[in-house]
Design a protein around this motif. Structure first.
Motif, PDB file in Angstrom:
ATOM      1  N   VAL A 165      35.525  35.902  31.808  1.00 33.29           N
ATOM      2  CA  VAL A 165      35.857  35.857  32.839  1.00 33.29           C
ATOM      3  C   VAL A 165      36.179  37.314  33.612  1.00 33.29           C
ATOM      4  O   VAL A 165      35.709  37.807  34.372  1.00 33.29           O
ATOM      5  CB  VAL A 165      37.092  34.891  33.239  1.00 33.29           C
ATOM      6  N   THR A 166      37.060  38.074  32.726  1.00 30.84           N
ATOM      7  CA  THR A 166      37.452  39.462  33.071  1.00 30.84           C
ATOM      8  C   THR A 166      36.253  40.279  32.987  1.00 30.84           C
ATOM      9  O   THR A 166      36.050  41.196  33.783  1.00 30.84           O
ATOM     10  CB  THR A 166      38.521  39.942  32.091  1.00 30.84           C
TER      11      THR A 166
ATOM     12  N   VAL B  76      32.880  37.347  51.096  1.00 28.10           N
ATOM     13  CA  VAL B  76      34.022  36.287  51.451  1.00 28.10           C
ATOM     14  C   VAL B  76      34.992  36.259  50.185  1.00 28.10           C
ATOM     15  O   VAL B  76      34.081  36.127  49.155  1.00 28.10           O
ATOM     16  CB  VAL B  76      33.438  34.968  51.757  1.00 28.10           C
ATOM     17  N   PRO B  77      36.082  36.445  50.200  1.00 30.08           N
ATOM     18  CA  PRO B  77      36.897  36.484  48.942  1.00 30.08           C
ATOM     19  C   PRO B  77      36.895  34.794  48.577  1.00 30.08           C
ATOM     20  O   PRO B  77      36.924  33.933  49.143  1.00 30.08           O
ATOM     21  CB  PRO B  77      38.368  36.927  49.374  1.00 30.08           C
ATOM     22  N   PHE B  78      37.463  34.758  47.483  1.00 29.71           N
ATOM     23  CA  PHE B  78      37.569  33.514  46.519  1.00 29.71           C
ATOM     24  C   PHE B  78      38.985  33.430  45.827  1.00 29.71           C
ATOM     25  O   PHE B  78      39.482  34.343  45.539  1.00 29.71           O
ATOM     26  CB  PHE B  78      36.409  33.338  45.793  1.00 29.71           C
ATOM     27  N   PHE B  79      39.105  32.157  45.889  1.00 29.75           N
ATOM     28  CA  PHE B  79      40.425  31.488  44.931  1.00 29.75           C
ATOM     29  C   PHE B  79      39.833  30.648  43.991  1.00 29.75           C
ATOM     30  O   PHE B  79      39.392  29.388  44.411  1.00 29.75           O
ATOM     31  CB  PHE B  79      41.225  30.765  45.856  1.00 29.75           C
ATOM     32  N   LEU B  80      39.906  30.865  42.749  1.00 26.14           N
ATOM     33  CA  LEU B  80      39.282  30.248  41.592  1.00 26.14           C
ATOM     34  C   LEU B  80      40.392  29.827  40.770  1.00 26.14           C
ATOM     35  O   LEU B  80      41.178  30.806  40.074  1.00 26.14           O
ATOM     36  CB  LEU B  80      38.232  31.392  41.134  1.00 26.14           C
TER      37      LEU B  80
ATOM     38  N   ALA C 134      33.046  29.286  35.268  1.00 24.43           N
ATOM     39  CA  ALA C 134      33.767  30.288  36.109  1.00 24.43           C
ATOM     40  C   ALA C 134      32.894  31.670  36.162  1.00 24.43           C
ATOM     41  O   ALA C 134      32.966  32.180  37.029  1.00 24.43           O
ATOM     42  CB  ALA C 134      35.058  30.476  35.441  1.00 24.43           C
ATOM     43  N   VAL C 135      32.274  31.931  34.976  1.00 23.08           N
ATOM     44  CA  VAL C 135      31.429  33.042  34.990  1.00 23.08           C
ATOM     45  C   VAL C 135      30.384  32.810  35.996  1.00 23.08           C
ATOM     46  O   VAL C 135      29.930  34.202  36.698  1.00 23.08           O
ATOM     47  CB  VAL C 135      31.017  33.439  33.765  1.00 23.08           C
ATOM     48  N   ASP C 136      29.537  31.812  36.079  1.00 22.93           N
ATOM     49  CA  ASP C 136      28.584  31.771  37.050  1.00 22.93           C
ATOM     50  C   ASP C 136      29.041  31.763  38.327  1.00 22.93           C
ATOM     51  O   ASP C 136      28.441  32.436  39.199  1.00 22.93           O
ATOM     52  CB  ASP C 136      28.023  30.539  36.593  1.00 22.93           C
ATOM     53  N   TYR C 137      30.198  31.272  38.711  1.00 26.62           N
ATOM     54  CA  TYR C 137      30.874  31.419  40.050  1.00 26.62           C
ATOM     55  C   TYR C 137      31.135  32.835  40.527  1.00 26.62           C
ATOM     56  O   TYR C 137      30.793  33.420  41.545  1.00 26.62           O
ATOM     57  CB  TYR C 137      32.057  30.566  40.000  1.00 26.62           C
TER      58      TYR C 137
ATOM     59  N   LEU D 154      32.249  25.365  28.318  1.00 26.81           N
ATOM     60  CA  LEU D 154      31.564  24.719  29.511  1.00 26.81           C
ATOM     61  C   LEU D 154      32.516  25.356  30.685  1.00 26.81           C
ATOM     62  O   LEU D 154      31.880  25.496  31.865  1.00 26.81           O
ATOM     63  CB  LEU D 154      31.563  23.204  29.659  1.00 26.81           C
ATOM     64  N   LEU D 155      33.801  25.162  30.546  1.00 25.47           N
ATOM     65  CA  LEU D 155      34.517  25.735  31.865  1.00 25.47           C
ATOM     66  C   LEU D 155      34.407  27.252  32.020  1.00 25.47           C
ATOM     67  O   LEU D 155      34.312  27.625  33.100  1.00 25.47           O
ATOM     68  CB  LEU D 155      36.052  25.392  31.515  1.00 25.47           C
TER      69      LEU D 155
END
Length: 472
Positions: free
Chosen positions: A272-273, A217-221, A206-209, A201-202
């Motif tokens: 994620v990668t 706009v950069p992100f910090f995940l 993360a992939v969806d985000y 689920l996590l």
């Protein structure tokens, strides 16, 4: 101290689906000029130093996380700030010794409290990134205080999906066993119900985000897995979950189950990668992978001894990998002594930002060492842990360790197993390290009789909470 060495490692056979070539990893100037990088900060929960095949695991392989090492730098002397989880997470998110905050004295926080938690007005890694114009998100474990006083969205994260407590069942997502027990699963501050293996689920979130990230706009995940923390349940072990009588699950588990838990985490790291590559963001994303503290009973901590709750190296030495295409040399190794509180100044440095001057970091900016621009230098790190009255100092190659009334002095570079006590042979060094520990300790909040317990008096809670609102 050693030196930084850069050497190309051969990638393990079958190292995974993510293609280094596809991502453009390691190309000089791969990151778009003038564009600030995204940051993905992945934390495993109680992963031992040797639990990744790139760090020596031989019972199973971790191809996707190993690929991060092949694409970036592997640290060999990275430490957690504590031998338990929430205390370490205070240090990571604030960039400071956890003992500067009342909640950081808990080892770990083990229940709801109005005062034991991360103060919402304290600058944090996500709040400083948000101040710099980043979108911020946390998927996974928080464990820095409970609602309504504390929480991720009160401390710098725009988006949160995950658990507030220390551990949850991988299938029921509960912190305790029982039909009427609520799930410890939240969307922001709202309880939610989801079906599925928690690690998966996590990874999904993360992939969806990443896939929906706005390009301008950069992100910090932050991706904070609960794996490989107990309970001992792999993706196919839902029947085990139904039979559990206690989430602590001290009477179960096996090395084979532990391998399945780690493999599931590794798979999600690979997803994620791959998502970063598929969306064209891999070249401009810094990725960190590490653990909050040393491993538990099924972890491999070799070549060290000790485990979680112990200030022996196995309880505080952790894996740490950093990828930054075009900046960090692929397949490199860094021997700089590092700590969890270093991530805040280091990651802020990647975007030309700095810690809040009113709350100066106790950590070190590792970036020059990670980039190969500076040789490692000696530093001194401190620990204390109430159980067994433990204290420790790492200074250069030397380590002072006290457990109850027993004192030890080790050269932890030569004697990684901490077997040769050199205290009698080097009394001056022993005296020196004891002295510097005492001096450091006087600058931290004291461990009181109510520490390591959430059964504190209202007056003690109020006194400590007022004290931790004032910057040093």
């Amino acid at each position: 101290m050693g030196s930084i060495t850069f050497s190309r490692r051969q990638t393990l056979a079958g190292i995974g689906s993510f293609s280094v070539a596809a991502a453009g990893a390691g190309r000089a100037g791969a990151a778009p000029a003038g564009k600030r990088p995204n940051v993905v900060f992945i934390i495993a929960d109680e992963m031992g130093y040797g639990d990744l095949s790139v760090y020596g695991q031989t019972d199973y392989i971790t191809p996707h996380i190993d690929q991060l090492a092949a694409r970036g730098v592997r640290l060999t002397q990275a430490y957690a700030n504590s031998a338990v989880c929430s205390a370490s997470r205070f240090a990571i998110i604030t960039g400071r010794y956890q003992y500067r905050l009342r909640g950081g004295l808990e080892e770990p926080i083990a229940g709801a409290s109005d005062t034991l938690g991360l103060p919402p007005d304290h600058p944090t890694l996500p709040s400083l990134f948000r101040k710099a114009g980043y979108r911020t998100a946390l998927f996974g474990k928080w464990h820095l205080g409970s609602l309504p006083k504390f929480g991720p969205t009160k401390s710098g994260y725009d988006v949160f999906f995950g658990n507030f407590g220390g551990a949850v069942d991988y299938f029921t997502h509960k912190g305790k066993v029982g039909e009427k027990e609520p799930e410890d699963l939240y969307e922001g501050t709202v309880p939610v119900h989801k079906t599925g293996y928690y690690t998966h689920l996590l990874g999904d979130r993360a992939v969806d985000y990443i896939e929906k990230a706005a390009p301008d706009v950069p992100f910090f995940l932050s991706l904070h897995f609960t794996a490989p923390h107990w309970p001992w349940e792999g993706p196919g072990d839902e029947a085990v979950s139904r039979d559990l009588k206690d989430i602590f699950h001290y009477d179960g588990g096996s090395l084979a189950t532990y391998a399945k838990i780690v493999a599931a985490l590794d798979e999600q790291a690979g997803r994620v990668t791959a998502a970063l590559a598929a969306t064209g963001q891999a070249d401009n994303t810094v990725i960190v992978f590490t653990s909050d503290n040393g491993g538990e009973r099924f972890s491999k901590t070799w070549p060290f001894s000790g485990q979680k709750t112990e200030l022996l190296e196995g309880g505080i030495r952790v894996p740490a990998l950093v990828v930054w295409p075009g900046r960090i040399s692929p397949g490199s190794v860094c021997t700089q002594v590092a700590a969890g509180m270093d991530w805040l100044p280091t990651l802020l440095a990647t975007i030309d930002a700095a810690p809040d001057p009113a709350y100066p970091s106790d950590g070190m900016n590792l970036l020059p060492a990670l980039l190969g621009q500076a040789a490692p230098h000696d530093r001194t790190l401190f620990w204390r842990y109430k159980a067994n009255r433990q204290r420790a100092v790492r200074s250069g190659d030397w380590k002072y360790l006290k457990i109850n009334d027993n004192e030890f002095l080790f050269n932890v570079v030569v004697d990684t197993r901490e077997r040769a006590n050199l205290a009698e042979r080097n009394p001056d060094m022993l005296k020196h390290l004891k002295s510097v520990w005492d001096t450091w300790n006087k600058g931290m909040l004291p461990i009181r009789g109510d520490s390591y317990s959430h059964k504190v008096t209202p007056q003690h809670q109020a006194d400590h909470y007022r004290a931790e609102q004032t910057p040093d």
